[in-house]
Design a protein around this motif. Structure first.
Motif, PDB file in Angstrom:
ATOM      1  N   THR A   1       5.422  -7.795   0.851  1.00 55.95           N
ATOM      2  CA  THR A   1       6.468  -6.957   0.920  1.00 55.95           C
ATOM      3  C   THR A   1       6.448  -6.144   2.128  1.00 55.95           C
ATOM      4  N   ARG A   2       7.283  -5.836   3.180  1.00 58.68           N
ATOM      5  CA  ARG A   2       7.399  -5.189   4.324  1.00 58.68           C
ATOM      6  C   ARG A   2       8.174  -3.829   4.023  1.00 58.68           C
ATOM      7  N   ALA A   3       7.312  -2.794   4.074  1.00 60.90           N
ATOM      8  CA  ALA A   3       8.434  -1.527   3.639  1.00 60.90           C
ATOM      9  C   ALA A   3       7.731  -0.342   4.261  1.00 60.90           C
ATOM     10  N   GLU A   4       8.408   0.687   4.513  1.00 62.21           N
ATOM     11  CA  GLU A   4       7.799   1.946   4.933  1.00 62.21           C
ATOM     12  C   GLU A   4       6.789   1.750   6.189  1.00 62.21           C
ATOM     13  N   ASN A   5       7.206   0.828   7.073  1.00 62.96           N
ATOM     14  CA  ASN A   5       6.383   0.431   8.204  1.00 62.96           C
ATOM     15  C   ASN A   5       4.986   0.075   7.891  1.00 62.96           C
ATOM     16  N   ARG A   6       5.037  -0.585   6.645  1.00 62.03           N
ATOM     17  CA  ARG A   6       3.447  -1.079   6.117  1.00 62.03           C
ATOM     18  C   ARG A   6       3.955  -2.483   5.459  1.00 62.03           C
ATOM     19  N   GLU A   7       2.784  -3.254   5.370  1.00 62.13           N
ATOM     20  CA  GLU A   7       2.753  -4.398   4.586  1.00 62.13           C
ATOM     21  C   GLU A   7       2.120  -4.346   3.392  1.00 62.13           C
ATOM     22  N   PHE A   8       2.868  -4.392   2.299  1.00 59.89           N
ATOM     23  CA  PHE A   8       2.288  -4.302   0.760  1.00 59.89           C
ATOM     24  C   PHE A   8       1.930  -5.582   0.112  1.00 59.89           C
ATOM     25  N   ILE A   9       0.607  -5.753  -0.346  1.00 64.19           N
ATOM     26  CA  ILE A   9       0.348  -7.026  -0.729  1.00 64.19           C
ATOM     27  C   ILE A   9       0.508  -7.022  -2.667  1.00 64.19           C
ATOM     28  N   SER A  10       0.975  -7.816  -3.224  1.00 65.15           N
ATOM     29  CA  SER A  10       1.325  -7.495  -4.578  1.00 65.15           C
ATOM     30  C   SER A  10       0.528  -8.992  -5.161  1.00 65.15           C
ATOM     31  N   TYR A  11      -0.172  -8.822  -6.109  1.00 64.30           N
ATOM     32  CA  TYR A  11      -0.942  -9.892  -6.831  1.00 64.30           C
ATOM     33  C   TYR A  11      -1.181  -9.469  -8.427  1.00 64.30           C
ATOM     34  N   SER A  12      -0.885 -10.663  -9.301  1.00 61.89           N
ATOM     35  CA  SER A  12      -0.777 -10.526 -10.700  1.00 61.89           C
ATOM     36  C   SER A  12      -1.695 -11.612 -11.181  1.00 61.89           C
ATOM     37  N   ARG A  13      -2.412 -11.062 -12.189  1.00 61.49           N
ATOM     38  CA  ARG A  13      -3.361 -12.391 -12.938  1.00 61.49           C
ATOM     39  C   ARG A  13      -3.541 -11.703 -14.231  1.00 61.49           C
ATOM     40  N   GLY A  14      -3.272 -12.399 -15.317  1.00 56.92           N
ATOM     41  CA  GLY A  14      -3.714 -12.124 -16.706  1.00 56.92           C
ATOM     42  C   GLY A  14      -2.985 -10.594 -17.280  1.00 56.92           C
ATOM     43  N   GLY A  15      -1.947 -10.478 -16.735  1.00 54.18           N
ATOM     44  CA  GLY A  15      -1.123  -9.375 -17.021  1.00 54.18           C
ATOM     45  C   GLY A  15      -1.452  -8.008 -16.397  1.00 54.18           C
ATOM     46  N   VAL A  16      -2.558  -8.070 -15.451  1.00 57.03           N
ATOM     47  CA  VAL A  16      -2.855  -6.962 -14.717  1.00 57.03           C
ATOM     48  C   VAL A  16      -2.227  -7.356 -13.198  1.00 57.03           C
ATOM     49  N   ASN A  17      -1.727  -6.095 -12.833  1.00 49.52           N
ATOM     50  CA  ASN A  17      -1.068  -6.177 -11.245  1.00 49.52           C
ATOM     51  C   ASN A  17      -1.844  -5.419 -10.363  1.00 49.52           C
ATOM     52  N   LEU A  18      -2.007  -5.893  -8.852  1.00 47.58           N
ATOM     53  CA  LEU A  18      -2.626  -4.993  -8.062  1.00 47.58           C
ATOM     54  C   LEU A  18      -1.336  -4.988  -6.820  1.00 47.58           C
ATOM     55  N   VAL A  19      -1.630  -3.944  -6.134  1.00 42.33           N
ATOM     56  CA  VAL A  19      -0.926  -3.763  -5.062  1.00 42.33           C
ATOM     57  C   VAL A  19      -1.837  -2.941  -3.921  1.00 42.33           C
ATOM     58  N   ALA A  20      -1.902  -3.567  -2.865  1.00 37.71           N
ATOM     59  CA  ALA A  20      -2.736  -3.267  -1.736  1.00 37.71           C
ATOM     60  C   ALA A  20      -1.919  -3.206  -0.510  1.00 37.71           C
ATOM     61  N   TRP A  21      -2.512  -1.875   0.401  1.00 38.11           N
ATOM     62  CA  TRP A  21      -1.830  -1.974   1.736  1.00 38.11           C
ATOM     63  C   TRP A  21      -2.748  -1.030   2.602  1.00 38.11           C
ATOM     64  N   LYS A  22      -2.636  -1.273   3.802  1.00 39.40           N
ATOM     65  CA  LYS A  22      -3.561  -0.343   5.023  1.00 39.40           C
ATOM     66  C   LYS A  22      -2.886   0.691   5.284  1.00 39.40           C
ATOM     67  N   ASP A  23      -3.782   1.785   5.373  1.00 39.77           N
ATOM     68  CA  ASP A  23      -3.380   3.230   5.928  1.00 39.77           C
ATOM     69  C   ASP A  23      -4.162   3.605   6.969  1.00 39.77           C
ATOM     70  N   ASN A  24      -3.831   3.007   8.159  1.00 37.53           N
ATOM     71  CA  ASN A  24      -4.946   3.311   9.464  1.00 37.53           C
ATOM     72  C   ASN A  24      -6.208   2.247   9.013  1.00 37.53           C
ATOM     73  N   ASP A  25      -7.296   3.058   9.050  1.00 36.89           N
ATOM     74  CA  ASP A  25      -8.394   2.105   8.649  1.00 36.89           C
ATOM     75  C   ASP A  25      -8.876   2.147   7.220  1.00 36.89           C
ATOM     76  N   LEU A  26      -8.048   2.803   6.229  1.00 40.82           N
ATOM     77  CA  LEU A  26      -8.156   2.715   4.848  1.00 40.82           C
ATOM     78  C   LEU A  26      -7.291   1.887   4.230  1.00 40.82           C
ATOM     79  N   LEU A  27      -8.217   0.922   3.491  1.00 44.43           N
ATOM     80  CA  LEU A  27      -7.592   0.027   2.475  1.00 44.43           C
ATOM     81  C   LEU A  27      -7.286   0.860   1.009  1.00 44.43           C
ATOM     82  N   CYS A  28      -6.030   0.725   0.748  1.00 46.45           N
ATOM     83  CA  CYS A  28      -5.447   1.412  -0.561  1.00 46.45           C
ATOM     84  C   CYS A  28      -5.227   0.146  -1.447  1.00 46.45           C
ATOM     85  N   ILE A  29      -5.824   0.472  -2.869  1.00 46.38           N
ATOM     86  CA  ILE A  29      -5.450  -0.705  -3.670  1.00 46.38           C
ATOM     87  C   ILE A  29      -4.979   0.116  -5.072  1.00 46.38           C
TER      88      ILE A  29
END
Length: 95
Positions: free
Chosen positions: A46-74
């Protein structure tokens, strides 16, 4: 905030925080300095807020990740994916 931990791995800082919300909802927040972002083939982008957000789900657990400059946020939680993605967008805007 329920727990917070900072580690050095290969000379780079990694931060881990666990947040407890209402109704015993938990969100695990991780930040990795200088880490690469490699989405799974079945991840949703998903592209929003000038960033790319990556969403992934498995076994009822959801994960969202994005980059903030050189920092990977999850964010990882059993919260519904839409709610977790909205939370990630709010965090990214605050930067």
């Amino acid at each position: 905030l329920s727990a917070n931990q900072v580690n050095q791995v290969k000379g780079r800082e990694q931060r881990l925080s666990l947040f407890e919300g209402q109704d015993n909802e938990y969100v695990l927040a991780q930040e990795f300095d200088g880490a690469a972002l490699s989405p799974s083939p079945d991840a949703m982008i998903t592209r929003a807020e000038n960033r790319e957000f990556i969403s992934y789900s498995r076994g009822g657990v959801n994960l969202v990740a994005w980059k903030d400059n050189d920092l990977l946020c999850i964010l990882t939680s059993k919260l519904p994916n839409e709610k977790l993605l909205a939370l990630a967008k709010q965090i990214a805007v605050r930067g």
